[in-house]
Scaffold this motif. Sequence first.
Motif, PDB file in Angstrom:
ATOM      1  N   TYR A  62       0.844  -1.276  -0.138  1.00 22.60           N
ATOM      2  CA  TYR A  62      -0.032   0.144   0.145  1.00 22.60           C
ATOM      3  C   TYR A  62       0.645   1.361   0.131  1.00 22.60           C
ATOM      4  N   GLN A  63       2.118   0.931   0.618  1.00 21.86           N
ATOM      5  CA  GLN A  63       3.200   2.310   0.869  1.00 21.86           C
ATOM      6  C   GLN A  63       3.489   2.498  -0.607  1.00 21.86           C
ATOM      7  N   PHE A  64       3.701   1.751  -1.405  1.00 17.58           N
ATOM      8  CA  PHE A  64       4.146   1.643  -2.791  1.00 17.58           C
ATOM      9  C   PHE A  64       2.998   2.183  -3.771  1.00 17.58           C
ATOM     10  N   TYR A  65       1.867   1.638  -3.398  1.00 16.06           N
ATOM     11  CA  TYR A  65       0.585   2.287  -4.190  1.00 16.06           C
ATOM     12  C   TYR A  65       0.611   3.441  -3.922  1.00 16.06           C
ATOM     13  N   THR A  66       0.343   4.186  -2.821  1.00 14.12           N
ATOM     14  CA  THR A  66       0.184   5.522  -2.633  1.00 14.12           C
ATOM     15  C   THR A  66       1.252   6.457  -3.168  1.00 14.12           C
ATOM     16  N   ILE A  67       2.504   5.930  -3.288  1.00 11.78           N
ATOM     17  CA  ILE A  67       3.848   6.904  -3.940  1.00 11.78           C
ATOM     18  C   ILE A  67       3.484   6.571  -5.441  1.00 11.78           C
ATOM     19  N   VAL A  68       3.072   5.632  -6.023  1.00 15.43           N
ATOM     20  CA  VAL A  68       2.680   5.522  -7.698  1.00 15.43           C
ATOM     21  C   VAL A  68       1.653   6.458  -8.078  1.00 15.43           C
ATOM     22  N   GLN A  69       0.811   6.496  -7.039  1.00 16.56           N
ATOM     23  CA  GLN A  69      -0.439   7.207  -7.295  1.00 16.56           C
ATOM     24  C   GLN A  69      -0.006   8.622  -7.599  1.00 16.56           C
ATOM     25  N   LYS A  70       0.693   9.084  -6.741  1.00 14.88           N
ATOM     26  CA  LYS A  70       1.292  10.580  -6.466  1.00 14.88           C
ATOM     27  C   LYS A  70       2.231  10.918  -7.837  1.00 14.88           C
ATOM     28  N   TYR A  71       3.243   9.575  -8.114  1.00 14.78           N
ATOM     29  CA  TYR A  71       4.297  10.328  -8.704  1.00 14.78           C
ATOM     30  C   TYR A  71       4.457   9.616 -10.172  1.00 14.78           C
ATOM     31  N   GLY A  72       3.500   8.522 -10.321  1.00 15.08           N
ATOM     32  CA  GLY A  72       3.557   7.625 -11.287  1.00 15.08           C
ATOM     33  C   GLY A  72       4.219   6.634 -11.394  1.00 15.08           C
ATOM     34  N   TRP A  73       4.076   5.680 -12.389  1.00 16.01           N
ATOM     35  CA  TRP A  73       5.021   4.311 -12.583  1.00 16.01           C
ATOM     36  C   TRP A  73       6.236   4.762 -12.771  1.00 16.01           C
ATOM     37  N   SER A  74       6.757   5.882 -13.404  1.00 16.15           N
ATOM     38  CA  SER A  74       8.038   6.099 -13.656  1.00 16.15           C
ATOM     39  C   SER A  74       8.791   6.204 -12.418  1.00 16.15           C
ATOM     40  N   PHE A  75       8.290   6.326 -11.147  1.00 17.98           N
ATOM     41  CA  PHE A  75       9.018   6.197  -9.962  1.00 17.98           C
ATOM     42  C   PHE A  75       9.396   4.933  -9.968  1.00 17.98           C
ATOM     43  N   MET A  76       8.671   3.810 -10.225  1.00 16.02           N
ATOM     44  CA  MET A  76       9.051   2.637  -9.918  1.00 16.02           C
ATOM     45  C   MET A  76      10.431   2.158 -10.770  1.00 16.02           C
ATOM     46  N   ASP A  77      10.165   2.601 -11.913  1.00 17.24           N
ATOM     47  CA  ASP A  77      11.484   2.320 -12.789  1.00 17.24           C
ATOM     48  C   ASP A  77      12.526   3.111 -12.322  1.00 17.24           C
ATOM     49  N   LYS A  78      12.541   3.909 -11.856  1.00 18.82           N
ATOM     50  CA  LYS A  78      13.803   4.817 -11.327  1.00 18.82           C
ATOM     51  C   LYS A  78      14.268   4.302  -9.837  1.00 18.82           C
ATOM     52  N   TYR A  79      13.176   3.751  -8.974  1.00 24.34           N
ATOM     53  CA  TYR A  79      13.506   3.044  -7.838  1.00 24.34           C
ATOM     54  C   TYR A  79      14.155   1.734  -8.107  1.00 24.34           C
ATOM     55  N   MET A  80      13.818   0.811  -9.009  1.00 31.07           N
ATOM     56  CA  MET A  80      14.357  -0.394  -9.259  1.00 31.07           C
ATOM     57  C   MET A  80      15.798  -0.257  -9.853  1.00 31.07           C
ATOM     58  N   ALA A  81      15.835   0.877 -10.718  1.00 32.71           N
ATOM     59  CA  ALA A  81      17.338   1.235 -10.904  1.00 32.71           C
ATOM     60  C   ALA A  81      18.233   1.625  -9.931  1.00 32.71           C
ATOM     61  N   ALA A  82      17.711   1.657  -8.801  1.00 36.81           N
ATOM     62  CA  ALA A  82      18.727   2.182  -7.623  1.00 36.81           C
ATOM     63  C   ALA A  82      19.389   1.058  -7.009  1.00 36.81           C
ATOM     64  N   LYS A  83      18.748  -0.253  -7.517  1.00 36.36           N
ATOM     65  CA  LYS A  83      19.063  -1.406  -6.764  1.00 36.36           C
ATOM     66  C   LYS A  83      18.808  -1.830  -5.441  1.00 36.36           C
ATOM     67  N   PRO A  84      17.435  -1.446  -4.823  1.00 41.04           N
ATOM     68  CA  PRO A  84      17.117  -1.580  -3.672  1.00 41.04           C
ATOM     69  C   PRO A  84      17.005  -3.231  -3.140  1.00 41.04           C
ATOM     70  N   ALA A  85      17.215  -3.162  -1.770  1.00 46.37           N
ATOM     71  CA  ALA A  85      17.032  -4.403  -1.199  1.00 46.37           C
ATOM     72  C   ALA A  85      15.574  -4.698  -0.792  1.00 46.37           C
ATOM     73  N   PHE A  86      15.427  -6.000  -0.458  1.00 43.69           N
ATOM     74  CA  PHE A  86      13.895  -6.424  -0.259  1.00 43.69           C
ATOM     75  C   PHE A  86      14.098  -7.539   0.793  1.00 43.69           C
ATOM     76  N   VAL A  87      13.501  -7.465   2.194  1.00 38.13           N
ATOM     77  CA  VAL A  87      13.595  -8.316   2.983  1.00 38.13           C
ATOM     78  C   VAL A  87      12.214  -8.603   3.636  1.00 38.13           C
ATOM     79  N   GLN A  88      11.844  -9.809   4.472  1.00 35.20           N
ATOM     80  CA  GLN A  88      10.701 -10.151   4.883  1.00 35.20           C
ATOM     81  C   GLN A  88      10.682  -9.396   6.389  1.00 35.20           C
ATOM     82  N   GLY A  89       9.538  -8.433   6.541  1.00 31.52           N
ATOM     83  CA  GLY A  89       9.188  -8.102   7.907  1.00 31.52           C
ATOM     84  C   GLY A  89       9.703  -6.711   8.088  1.00 31.52           C
ATOM     85  N   HIS A  90       9.243  -5.878   8.803  1.00 29.60           N
ATOM     86  CA  HIS A  90       9.537  -4.469   8.985  1.00 29.60           C
ATOM     87  C   HIS A  90      10.866  -4.406   9.931  1.00 29.60           C
ATOM     88  N   LEU A  91      10.803  -5.290  11.044  1.00 29.03           N
ATOM     89  CA  LEU A  91      11.858  -5.634  11.470  1.00 29.03           C
ATOM     90  C   LEU A  91      13.316  -5.539  10.936  1.00 29.03           C
TER      91      LEU A  91
END
Length: 283
Positions: free
Chosen positions: A189-218
Motif C-alpha cells: 500500500y505504501q508503494f501504491y500511494t507513491i505510484v498514485q502520486k508520482y506515476g509508474w516512472s517512480f518505480m522504474d527509477k527506484y528499481m534502477a537504484a538496486k534496492p534490497a527487499f527483506v521479509q518483515g519490517h523488523l
Amino acid sequence: MTGRRHETWLGLGALACTVSCGMAPAAAESMDELYAKAKPEKAVVFYSGGPVAPYEAFAREFEQRFPDLKVSITGGFSNVLNEKINTQLQARKLEVDMAFFQTLQDFVAWKKQGVLLSFKPEGFEQIAPVFRDPDGAFTTAKVNPIGYAYNSNAVTAAQAPRSALDFLKAQFVGKLITCYPADDDATLYQFYTIVQKYGWSFMDKYMAAKPAFVQGHLGVARGVAAGSSLATFDSTATAAELKRSGQPIEFLLSAEDPTPIFTLTAGIFKDAPHPSAAKLFLT
C-alpha cells in the motif's frame, strides 16, 4: 503479513490520545479484580502477526507486575496463524487465548461465527469507534504509521529524505531497503500511494537504484540501523525502538507525502483456556 488493514489518514498525535487516554467505563472490572480471577489460570497464550520481538518487553513487564502469570507468544504470518486457530476451533481443541493480528477480516469472520468473547476493557468507550467493535468482540491494540527511516551515522538531518522522490538521489543507490511488497500488504500500500502520486516512472527509477527487499519490517529497521542500507520509506515505529536502544537510526514522517497506517487488532476467544488472564493482558 497479508490481509487488509485499516487505510485511514488521521492526525497521529490525536490518534494516540484517542486510542489510549480514556478512563474506564463503570462496568469494567479493575485489573486487581481480573488478576485475582486469573491467578489460578497461571498463564496467557496468544498468537501475534509478525515477529515475537516487539512483544517481549511488554510480556516481561506484564509478568513482573503479575508474577503468578506467564506469557506464551507465538509469532508468524497472520494468514498462517489464523488457519492454525481455525483448525483448533473446528477440532474444539483451542490452545490459544487470544490473537493480535493485522488481518482485521479474521476478527469479523470469527465474530460472525460466535467464537469471540465480548469484552470491553478499561478505557474501551474512549477508543475511537472506527478502531473497536461496538460489542467488544475485538479492538485495536496498536496503530502503526509507515514512515521514513535513515542511518544517522551516514545521513545527516539535512540530507534526510523529505519525500519519496528524495530516495532516488544518487547517494542512496544500492542502499535502499523495504519489505517485499508482494509479501507485506502495508508495504504494498505504501508503494501504491507513491505510484498514485508520482506515476509508474517512480518505480522504474527506484528499481534502477538496486534496492534490497527483506521479509518483515523488523528486518528493514535492523538493516538501516546496521548501515547495510541507508534509508527506507517503509519503516514502522520499530525504528524508534532501535534508536532508544542506542542504535544510529532516525524515524520521521513526510510532510509532503501521505502516511499510511495499519492496525493491530486483538480479540479473545470464547473458549480461551485462560479467559481471565487474557482479559487482564488486553486491559
